[in-house]
Design a protein around this motif. Structure first.
Motif, PDB file in Angstrom:
ATOM      1  N   ARG A 126       0.741  -1.276  -0.024  1.00 51.35           N
ATOM      2  CA  ARG A 126       0.077  -0.102  -0.100  1.00 51.35           C
ATOM      3  C   ARG A 126       0.864   1.269   0.037  1.00 51.35           C
ATOM      4  O   ARG A 126       0.455   2.156  -0.761  1.00 51.35           O
ATOM      5  CB  ARG A 126      -1.019   0.044   1.180  1.00 51.35           C
ATOM      6  CG  ARG A 126      -2.074  -0.916   1.017  1.00 51.35           C
ATOM      7  CD  ARG A 126      -3.038  -0.916   2.280  1.00 51.35           C
ATOM      8  NE  ARG A 126      -4.069  -1.894   2.082  1.00 51.35           N
ATOM      9  CZ  ARG A 126      -5.181  -2.030   3.021  1.00 51.35           C
ATOM     10  NH1 ARG A 126      -5.308  -1.162   3.964  1.00 51.35           N
ATOM     11  NH2 ARG A 126      -5.837  -3.286   2.855  1.00 51.35           N
ATOM     12  N   LEU A 127       1.937   1.103   0.829  1.00 51.88           N
ATOM     13  CA  LEU A 127       2.768   2.464   0.736  1.00 51.88           C
ATOM     14  C   LEU A 127       3.652   2.417  -0.455  1.00 51.88           C
ATOM     15  O   LEU A 127       3.364   3.707  -1.162  1.00 51.88           O
ATOM     16  CB  LEU A 127       4.071   2.389   1.864  1.00 51.88           C
ATOM     17  CG  LEU A 127       3.741   2.322   3.196  1.00 51.88           C
ATOM     18  CD1 LEU A 127       4.638   1.947   4.121  1.00 51.88           C
ATOM     19  CD2 LEU A 127       3.063   3.641   3.722  1.00 51.88           C
ATOM     20  N   MET A 128       3.758   1.494  -1.170  1.00 53.07           N
ATOM     21  CA  MET A 128       4.366   1.545  -2.637  1.00 53.07           C
ATOM     22  C   MET A 128       3.375   2.011  -3.489  1.00 53.07           C
ATOM     23  O   MET A 128       3.822   3.037  -4.458  1.00 53.07           O
ATOM     24  CB  MET A 128       4.874   0.161  -2.954  1.00 53.07           C
ATOM     25  CG  MET A 128       6.433  -0.119  -2.369  1.00 53.07           C
ATOM     26  SD  MET A 128       6.839  -1.762  -2.666  1.00 53.07           S
ATOM     27  CE  MET A 128       7.066  -1.627  -4.574  1.00 53.07           C
ATOM     28  N   ALA A 129       2.349   1.790  -3.491  1.00 52.88           N
ATOM     29  CA  ALA A 129       1.157   2.201  -4.264  1.00 52.88           C
ATOM     30  C   ALA A 129       0.823   3.576  -4.099  1.00 52.88           C
ATOM     31  O   ALA A 129       0.760   4.544  -5.120  1.00 52.88           O
ATOM     32  CB  ALA A 129      -0.102   1.508  -3.944  1.00 52.88           C
ATOM     33  N   ARG A 130       0.832   4.045  -2.751  1.00 50.60           N
ATOM     34  CA  ARG A 130       0.655   5.494  -2.588  1.00 50.60           C
ATOM     35  C   ARG A 130       1.811   6.385  -2.912  1.00 50.60           C
ATOM     36  O   ARG A 130       1.608   7.181  -3.629  1.00 50.60           O
ATOM     37  CB  ARG A 130       0.744   5.709  -1.066  1.00 50.60           C
ATOM     38  CG  ARG A 130       0.030   7.074  -0.755  1.00 50.60           C
ATOM     39  CD  ARG A 130      -0.051   7.307   0.695  1.00 50.60           C
ATOM     40  NE  ARG A 130      -0.952   6.580   1.391  1.00 50.60           N
ATOM     41  CZ  ARG A 130      -0.947   6.195   2.800  1.00 50.60           C
ATOM     42  NH1 ARG A 130      -0.113   7.071   3.626  1.00 50.60           N
ATOM     43  NH2 ARG A 130      -1.796   5.285   3.591  1.00 50.60           N
ATOM     44  N   GLY A 132       3.675   5.605  -5.226  1.00 53.06           N
ATOM     45  CA  GLY A 132       3.626   5.607  -6.804  1.00 53.06           C
ATOM     46  C   GLY A 132       2.578   6.627  -7.408  1.00 53.06           C
ATOM     47  O   GLY A 132       3.046   7.100  -8.114  1.00 53.06           O
ATOM     48  N   ALA A 133       1.708   6.555  -6.766  1.00 52.95           N
ATOM     49  CA  ALA A 133       0.522   7.361  -6.986  1.00 52.95           C
ATOM     50  C   ALA A 133       1.098   9.018  -6.885  1.00 52.95           C
ATOM     51  O   ALA A 133       0.786   9.846  -7.748  1.00 52.95           O
ATOM     52  CB  ALA A 133      -0.752   7.353  -6.190  1.00 52.95           C
ATOM     53  N   ASP A 134       1.860   9.261  -5.892  1.00 51.68           N
ATOM     54  CA  ASP A 134       2.242  10.526  -5.649  1.00 51.68           C
ATOM     55  C   ASP A 134       3.498  11.090  -6.916  1.00 51.68           C
ATOM     56  O   ASP A 134       3.345  12.143  -7.330  1.00 51.68           O
ATOM     57  CB  ASP A 134       3.153  10.824  -4.196  1.00 51.68           C
ATOM     58  CG  ASP A 134       2.242  10.765  -3.366  1.00 51.68           C
ATOM     59  OD1 ASP A 134       1.047  10.942  -3.427  1.00 51.68           O
ATOM     60  OD2 ASP A 134       2.926  10.545  -1.867  1.00 51.68           O
ATOM     61  N   HIS A 135       4.045   9.891  -7.355  1.00 45.60           N
ATOM     62  CA  HIS A 135       5.191  10.178  -8.350  1.00 45.60           C
ATOM     63  C   HIS A 135       4.199  10.682  -9.603  1.00 45.60           C
ATOM     64  O   HIS A 135       4.766  11.638 -10.467  1.00 45.60           O
ATOM     65  CB  HIS A 135       5.915   9.238  -8.485  1.00 45.60           C
ATOM     66  CG  HIS A 135       7.139   8.930  -7.688  1.00 45.60           C
ATOM     67  ND1 HIS A 135       7.940  10.060  -7.388  1.00 45.60           N
ATOM     68  CD2 HIS A 135       7.465   7.917  -6.893  1.00 45.60           C
ATOM     69  CE1 HIS A 135       8.827   9.614  -6.511  1.00 45.60           C
ATOM     70  NE2 HIS A 135       8.304   8.521  -5.976  1.00 45.60           N
ATOM     71  N   ALA A 136       3.065   9.839  -9.778  1.00 43.09           N
ATOM     72  CA  ALA A 136       2.446  10.267 -11.172  1.00 43.09           C
ATOM     73  C   ALA A 136       1.674  11.655 -11.112  1.00 43.09           C
ATOM     74  O   ALA A 136       1.587  12.158 -12.174  1.00 43.09           O
ATOM     75  CB  ALA A 136       1.227   9.118 -11.045  1.00 43.09           C
ATOM     76  N   ARG A 137       1.356  11.925  -9.769  1.00 35.01           N
ATOM     77  CA  ARG A 137       0.907  13.465  -9.849  1.00 35.01           C
ATOM     78  C   ARG A 137       1.706  14.500 -10.125  1.00 35.01           C
ATOM     79  O   ARG A 137       2.683  14.722 -10.373  1.00 35.01           O
ATOM     80  CB  ARG A 137       0.520  13.630  -8.376  1.00 35.01           C
ATOM     81  CG  ARG A 137      -1.197  13.969  -8.443  1.00 35.01           C
ATOM     82  CD  ARG A 137      -1.529  14.447  -6.792  1.00 35.01           C
ATOM     83  NE  ARG A 137      -1.818  13.177  -6.058  1.00 35.01           N
ATOM     84  CZ  ARG A 137      -1.677  13.171  -4.839  1.00 35.01           C
ATOM     85  NH1 ARG A 137      -1.387  14.175  -4.103  1.00 35.01           N
ATOM     86  NH2 ARG A 137      -1.998  11.815  -4.161  1.00 35.01           N
TER      87      ARG A 137
END
Lengths: 137, 229
Positions: A126-130, A132-137
């Motif tokens: 979950r931390l990695m997914a979050r 990853g999402a931050d990087h995408a933003r």
């Protein structure tokens, strides 16, 4: 002519379970010999495994050369564990309170291991997914 | 029974009992019918009926036990097959294996102390969560008895496979990695079989976690035992 011999020996290697089993036992033997010679605190089977894995990754041998042999061992691996479990014959003392204590330990310990491992992996995912999402933003 | 008969009888009985128990498991899969549980039960009853000791049993069966070495080598193939998964998910795999192994050893040690078990038993219990070939090797190195460890590993597998379903319902696990790691770390071989029923990805992650946990434990066991004493 030598090329034909090479090809037919390769075909035997790819088809015969027995030859592949021999090859795997050979890796184990090599690993065991290495452990004895150097005095490593690691079992020979593990060294043999690393040896075979290294050769597979380096394309020294193809996976087809060991797959059938490995499947024989892995598919029926429980059979090879039975003789060790028969050691219970010499431990009649486990039939009483001691056995109950050990069972309790294994029960509680296994619950902790399973829950702890699964929750840790879930958290990391979950931390990695979050992030990853931050990087995408 | 004469010695020659013992040498031939016990390995033959072992293979026959295993094949029967495997057939039963295929017909009715479940932790109760796992050949790792049923085969020894059948053979121990037989041995008790025939007044055979473990020494008698091993006379002709030690080569079956020796196959654990080549079996360890064979694990190179599933690791090779899963190299892409390892590369992609190395972080959760590594953290899961490290945390799981730590909990396994620490809980074993603390509970054994609390229950007042002998040191020899305690050492034999430490590697119980690791797949059999690795566990037996670790046990010998840390001062345990490999054949006792084999029994504990067997019980752990059966218990873990039974507990796994329950935990899957209770824990909020969204990722298949977490579900696979639960089975691979907690119940090794028996858990991998269970995880395969949950899903293909769970199955392969469980198998991978089982092997990596075995390797990790072999690598750190000597250091660990020195610190625990």
């Amino acid at each position: 002519m030598p090329r034909r011999i090479l090809l037919s020996s390769q075909r035997i290697l790819h088809r015969s379970r027995l030859v592949q089993l021999g090859l795997i036992v050979g890796f184990w033997w090599l690993g065991d010999a290495a452990v004895r010679a150097i005095g490593l605190p690691v079992p020979g089977g593990v060294i043999g495994m690393l040896l075979m894995l290294g050769l597979l990754l380096a394309r020294g041998i193809g996976p087809c050369s060991v797959r059938r042999g490995a499947d024989v061992l892995l598919g029926d691996m429980l059979l090879f564990f039975v003789p060790a479990v028969m050691g219970l014959l010499d431990h009649g003392e486990f039939l009483g309170l001691l056995g109950a204590k050990i069972f309790l330990l294994i029960l509680v310990g296994t619950l902790l291991v399973m829950a702890g491992t699964a929750l840790t992996v879930e958290l990391v995912q979950r931390l990695m997914a979050r992030s990853g999402a931050d990087h995408a933003r | 029974m004469p010695v020659e008969a013992k040498i031939l009888f016990w390995p033959a009985a072992t293979v026959a009992a295993y094949l029967l128990c495997r057939a039963l498991y295929r017909r009715r899969p479940g932790w109760q019918t796992s050949p790792l549980l049923t085969t020894p039960v059948v053979l121990i009853l037989l041995a008790v009926a025939l007044h055979a000791s473990y020494g008698d049993y091993l006379l002709g069966s030690h080569w079956l036990m020796a196959m654990v070495g080549p079996l360890t080598v064979a694990f190179a193939l599933p690791i090779y097959d899963q190299r892409a998964v390892i590369r992609r998910h190395w972080l959760p795999l590594a953290v899961g294996v490290a945390v799981g192994s730590l909990i396994a050893v620490a809980s074993g040690y603390a509970l054994a102390r609390a229950l007042d078990l002998a040191p020899e038993l305690r050492q034999s219990l430490l590697p119980r969560s690791v797949t059999m070939p690795f566990a037996m090797n670790v046990s010998g190195h840390v001062g345990g008895l490999p054949e006792l460890t084999a029994v504990f590993v067997m019980i752990t597998g059966v218990v873990g496979a039974a507990l796994g379903d329950l935990l899957l319902k209770l824990l909020p696990l969204r990722s298949s990695m977490a579900r696979g790691a639960l089975f691979g770390m907690g119940a090794h071989g028996a858990g991998v079989a269970k995880a395969r029923e949950v899903g293909a990805e769970e199955g392969s992650v469980a198998g991978l976690v089982m092997i990596l946990a075995g390797l990790a434990n072999v690598a750190v066991a000597p250091a660990l035992i020195m610190t625990l004493g």
